[in-house]
Design an enzyme around this catalytic site. Structure first.
Site, mmCIF file in Angstrom:
data_model
loop_
_atom_site.group_PDB
_atom_site.id
_atom_site.type_symbol
_atom_site.label_atom_id
_atom_site.label_comp_id
_atom_site.label_asym_id
_atom_site.label_seq_id
_atom_site.Cartn_x
_atom_site.Cartn_y
_atom_site.Cartn_z
ATOM 1 N N TRP A 354 0.833 -1.216 0.000
ATOM 2 C CA TRP A 354 0.000 0.000 0.000
ATOM 3 C C TRP A 354 0.859 1.254 0.000
ATOM 4 C CZ3 TRP A 354 -1.927 2.974 4.752
ATOM 5 C CH2 TRP A 354 -0.989 2.919 5.793
ATOM 6 N N ASP A 355 2.135 1.097 0.368
ATOM 7 C CA ASP A 355 3.059 2.234 0.419
ATOM 8 C C ASP A 355 3.055 3.012 -0.889
ATOM 9 O OD1 ASP A 355 3.765 -0.053 2.035
ATOM 10 O OD2 ASP A 355 5.422 1.168 2.773
ATOM 11 N N GLU A 485 -0.292 -2.577 12.778
ATOM 12 C CA GLU A 485 -0.133 -4.035 12.744
ATOM 13 C C GLU A 485 -0.054 -4.669 14.125
ATOM 14 O OE1 GLU A 485 3.210 -4.136 10.121
ATOM 15 O OE2 GLU A 485 1.929 -4.391 8.371
ATOM 16 N N LYS A 557 1.192 0.835 16.637
ATOM 17 C CA LYS A 557 2.473 0.860 15.964
ATOM 18 C C LYS A 557 2.692 2.126 15.135
ATOM 19 C CE LYS A 557 5.131 -1.893 12.723
ATOM 20 N NZ LYS A 557 5.092 -3.049 11.838
ATOM 21 N N GLN A 558 1.645 2.582 14.465
ATOM 22 C CA GLN A 558 1.833 3.695 13.534
ATOM 23 C C GLN A 558 0.513 4.390 13.251
ATOM 24 O OE1 GLN A 558 2.828 0.580 10.437
ATOM 25 N NE2 GLN A 558 2.064 2.193 9.107
#
Ligand SMILES: *[C@@H]1O[C@H](CO)[C@@H](O)[C@H](O)[C@H]1NC(C)=O
Ligand SMILES: *[C@@H]1O[C@H](CO)[C@@H](O)[C@H](O)[C@H]1NC(C)=O
Ligand SMILES: *[C@@H]1O[C@H](CO)[C@@H](O)[C@H](O)[C@H]1NC(C)=O
Ligand SMILES: *[C@@H]1O[C@H](CO)[C@@H](O)[C@H](O)[C@H]1NC(C)=O
Ligand SMILES: *[C@@H]1O[C@H](CO)[C@@H](O)[C@H](O)[C@H]1NC(C)=O
Ligand SMILES: *[C@@H]1O[C@H](CO)[C@@H](O)[C@H](O)[C@H]1NC(C)=O
Ligand SMILES: *[C@@H]1O[C@H](CO)[C@@H](O)[C@H](O)[C@H]1NC(C)=O
Ligand SMILES: *[C@@H]1O[C@H](CO)[C@@H](O)[C@H](O)[C@H]1NC(C)=O
Length: 770
Positions: A354-355, A485, A557-558
């Site tokens: 997806w980046d 994640e 995580k993000q």
């Protein structure tokens, strides 16, 4: 993605599964220049150049992986590594598919760069010319080496070594030639490719070598019946270059790589036929043309302008040339560490995630839409595999795999099945990229040739994933994982549901755009599901829980929910946006991947909290950008993660374009809100924004901002609205943006399709039966 941390836990188990082959691959990471460099290297080395486009140093970075790369979208290599990678060349079955290593016949080293010599080389990455240079000032000569992946002869990596003798010499050496010791260091044989015997051939008094082979393993038996062919040609390299005492000479060495032997050979011969300087100029010209088309110019903050120039250099090095001597092969995507890396498990193996769509795509789209189209083409090329994946998992339409490489099948490592199973949001992210592409290009041809189909099939996938919940009267999407994640197998991930909802709405809209040539069964059905999709919201605390049942306080995580504000631009009250930002800031891992903080920066800019924004702006790159060559690491120092982390660069670029410059893409307009200078800059220009065929530039200074129309597409007149009145834009017109805006630019005539509603989780507001 970001299974990096998860992966480490699983490395031992994974090695057990993969056996010896994987061990060999991991060993590759430690190979490189370090064996040969005697001096010990400091943690960070300095960039001593004051030119914003050139990064120079006397000391190489502490680790080889912080060396920069050269590339042209077809071939790429890290400087001084013994490995070359080619677009679309992967080896390994399914989850171990990774970029296949080609020995580094471009790795030619001057002895001065290998051992303690009295002469200290200067190393420079020149991002403007797309070349890495080594300059050595010796007793009797000046030696300059240029290493570059040719932007026109795209199969070739070229080394040119120029030796210029010095005029005043020691009488003892009067009649001696100058000898410059050099060494070709291609590294060991490839573990990925079965190469046949090397074949010598004489050409114009030189010896050329070639070797052809095939990758060892196919990625998938169904979609790749045969291994991939690859042929390498290279010039032999002597032990010494010899120059007469009063002379000057340029020596050209090259390697070329292609699937096709004839193509590789012709390319090498052509390179060798060119005059040395002309050969270089043919490489430099397309680089300059790229920079002339578009760019971000920053004055007053040298470090920032260098980082930005580095990012475009790295992105463009991994994207195909616009003009090439021979036709280009298919393009296999822009992966999170670019084309120069990905042969190892640390650097995401050259897979696509997806980046690409979420992080790198948006800025590329505004400045280089031709490349945005190429990135989407990779998804169109793999649509039939995505259709099979949807079938396999009992769904409809297209389901894109979390990671894909050569064939388009799922290639996530065996360590981490849960990311492949649950991070289905990638399919929505592709649709979101398409939405932006249509908004800024209105590319009807593209819609006809696959666009209508990909959008409606992605919507079919989400429609088949939504299940009615009779308790709430809403649709749920179960068993997913958002970008965070740390939380797997959840229901109603806020991010997933919004990208899914947007995908469904977009299909309704696109069906209308496509209706004269593409039949969609029941477009309103998609919108009905989107309207009734659950979106977790806690009214008491006025924020979005990450998913249904998310335990408040639990670390993540993000950036995940924060992405609703930007890039998704999901409408919400300012208070909600502020609460989402401050809450998730407090529970996100400090060492997390770079792009998280870019999105927090944009959030604070939207809330008009510039101080907080600039603090997070610092957090988004300091500790991630590695000196002296501005290579990015995935994780903040002292951790590293994947290198060279394009995803972090993509987030950072978005902070500048969509954050500080304030540009926003909507389906019916381009908006500019509160354009302002990034920290410490005195001037900030976004040159060559492409919108509906127009070429626009935004010029921001302390005293204010201006929009200039460089050119317009005659068929698409544009109207500018400054909050008070409308102005029809004309070529070469400049308009002043006074105040905060929003200023909008839109097409004067618009095709009559109702814009998507894009509201999610509101079914109870909808009158019964409508
Ligand atoms: C070049 O360097 C190598 C070590 O890498 C050394 O063995 C060799 O003698 C050097 N050659 C010359 C001519 O200095
Ligand atoms: C290789 O390239 C040559 C020259 O472009 C072309 O004629 C030939 O058909 C190609 N071979 C294959 C197997 O594609
Ligand atoms: C856009 O306009 C700029 C400024 O005039 C120009 O340099 C650039 O070449 C134009 N880009 C394209 C793609 O036409
Ligand atoms: C610019 O970056 C260098 C690191 O290369 C650093 O030493 C210096 O302090 C930075 N300057 C500013 C003004 O941030
Ligand atoms: C995911 O959750 C479902 C329950 O919704 C459960 O049946 C399934 O086993 C879980 N899958 C994994 C891999 O944990
Ligand atoms: C947003 O704010 C308005 C008032 O400004 C309020 O009526 C509405 O309930 C708020 N929405 C949410 C979701 O909090
Ligand atoms: C951001 O970092 C720079 C140094 O690179 C520093 O001068 C500035 O004060 C920092 N800004 C904030 C808000 O911390
Ligand atoms: C400006 O144009 C828009 C769209 O064409 C229109 O809706 C709006 O009323 C116009 N505003 C003024 C002040 O003319």
């Amino acid at each position: 993605m970001w299974q990096f941390l998860a992966r480490n836990k699983h490395v031992a188990a994974m090695l057990g599964v993969l056996g010896v082959a994987a061990v060999v691959v991991i060993v590759l990471t430690t190979r490189g220049a370090s064996h040969y460099v005697v001096e010990s290297r400091p943690e960070e080395t300095e960039d001593v150049s004051s030119d914003p486009h050139v990064f120079s140093t006397y000391t190489l970075p502490s680790e080889d992986r912080f060396m920069p790369s050269i590339g042209n979208g077809h071939v790429a290599t890290n400087i001084f590594s013994d490995t070359v990678y080619m677009n679309g060349l992967y080896n390994g079955r399914k989850g171990v598919s990774r970029r296949a290593r080609i020995p580094g016949y471009a790795n030619i080293r001057l002895n001065s760069t290998l051992t303690h010599y009295p002469f200290k080389p200067v190393y420079s990455l020149d991002t403007r010319d797309g070349v890495f240079k080594v300059r050595v000032d010796r007793d009797r000569s000046i030696v300059t080496q240029r290493i570059y992946a040719h932007r026109f002869y795209t199969r070739a990596i070229v080394n040119q070594i120029q030796v210029v003798s010095k005029p005043h010499v020691d009488p003892n050496f009067m009649h001696h030639e100058i000898w410059i010791p050099v060494k070709l260091m291609p590294g060991p044989d490839s573990d990925d490719i079965n190469f046949e015997e090397r074949v010598p051939e004489k050409y114009d008094g030189r010896t050329l070598w070639s070797s052809c082979g095939k990758t060892k393993e196919v990625e998938d038996d169904t979609y790749q019946p045969l291994p991939v062919d690859v042929c390498v040609y290279w010039t032999s390299v002597p032990d010494h270059l010899v120059v007469p005492q009063h002379g000057s000479r340029v020596f050209t060495f090259a390697m070329s790589v292609d699937n096709n032997r004839t193509v590789a050979r012709e390319e090498l011969l052509k390179v060798l036929q060119e005059d040395g300087e002309e050969l270089f100029q043919k490489h430099v010209k397309p680089w300059h043309q790229l920079y002339q088309q578009s760019g971000l110019d920053i004055e007053g903050n040298l470090n920032l302008s260098k980082i930005v120039n580095g990012i475009w250099y790295f992105f463009l090095s991994s994207l195909p040339s616009e003009q090439s001597y021979q036709p280009l092969n298919r393009f296999f995507g822009l992966s999170p560490t670019g084309l120069a890396r990905g042969g190892t498990f640390d650097d995401y193996e050259g897979h696509n995630f997806w980046d690409t769509e979420m992080w790198m795509f948006p800025s590329i789209l505004l400045l280089y839409p031709q490349y945005a189209k190429i990135l989407l083409q990779y998804r169109l090329d793999n649509a039939y595999v995505a259709a099979q994946l949807a079938k396999l998992t009992g769904n409809k339409g297209y389901r894109y795999p979390w990671e894909s490489a050569y064939t388009g099948v799922e290639v996530t490592q065996p360590c981490c099945p849960e990311v492949a199973e649950f991070q289905q949001h990638i399919t929505g992210c592709i649709s979101f990229a398409v939405r932006q592409y249509l908004a800024t290009t209105r590319d009807e041809e593209w819609l006809k040739h696959g666009g209508c189909s990909i959008v409606t099939n992605i919507a079919d996938f989400w429609a088949s994933r939504a299940v009615i919940n009779y308790n709430t009267g809403l649709y749920d999407i179960e068993n997913v994982m958002g970008p965070d994640e740390d939380h797997s197998n959840v229901t109603n991930s806020a991010f997933t549901n919004v990208v899914a909802g947007y995908s469904l709405y977009l299909a309704q809209y696109v069906s209308c755009l496509c209706k004269s040539y593409y039949m969609a069964k029941d477009p309103d059905h998609w919108a009905d599901i989107a309207w009734s999709l659950a979106l977790p919201y806690n009214a008491e605390l006025d924020y979005h829980p990450q998913f249904s049942g998310y335990p408040r306080g639990e670390g993540i995580k993000q950036a995940d929910v924060v992405l609703l504000g930007f890039p998704l631009q999901y409408p919400m009250n300012t208070s909600t946006r502020a609460n989402d930002l401050s809450y998730y800031e407090s529970v996100t891992r400090g060492s997390g991947p770079a792009m998280t903080w870019s999105m927090h920066t944009i959030g604070h800019l939207d809330l008009e909290d510039n101080l907080r924004a600039s603090a997070l702006f610092n957090k988004s790159y300091l500790g991630y950008v590695r000196e002296p060559f501005k290579v990015w690491s995935e994780l903040r120092r002292p951790k590293v993660g994947a290198v060279n982390f394009f995803t972090g660069m993509g987030g950072f670029m978005q902070t500048l374009v969509f954050g500080y410059a304030g540009v926003r893409i909507h389906l019916d307009r381009l908006e500019i809100t509160r354009p302002q200078l990034p920290p410490e800059a005195t001037r900030f220009r976004v040159r060559g924004i492409k919108y509906l065929g127009a070429n626009l530039s935004l010029d921001i200074e302390v005293k204010g901002a201006e929009l200039t129309v460089n050119s317009l597409d005659e068929g698409t007149p544009l109207v500018f609205y400054n909050g008070r009145y409308n102005v029809t834009l004309l070529p070469e017109m400049t308009v002043t943006l006074s105040g905060k805006g929003p200023f909008t630019i839109r097409a004067a005539q618009w095709k009559d399709c109702k814009l998507p509603d894009d509201t999610i989780g509101q079914n109870y507001l909808r009158p019964f039966g409508s």
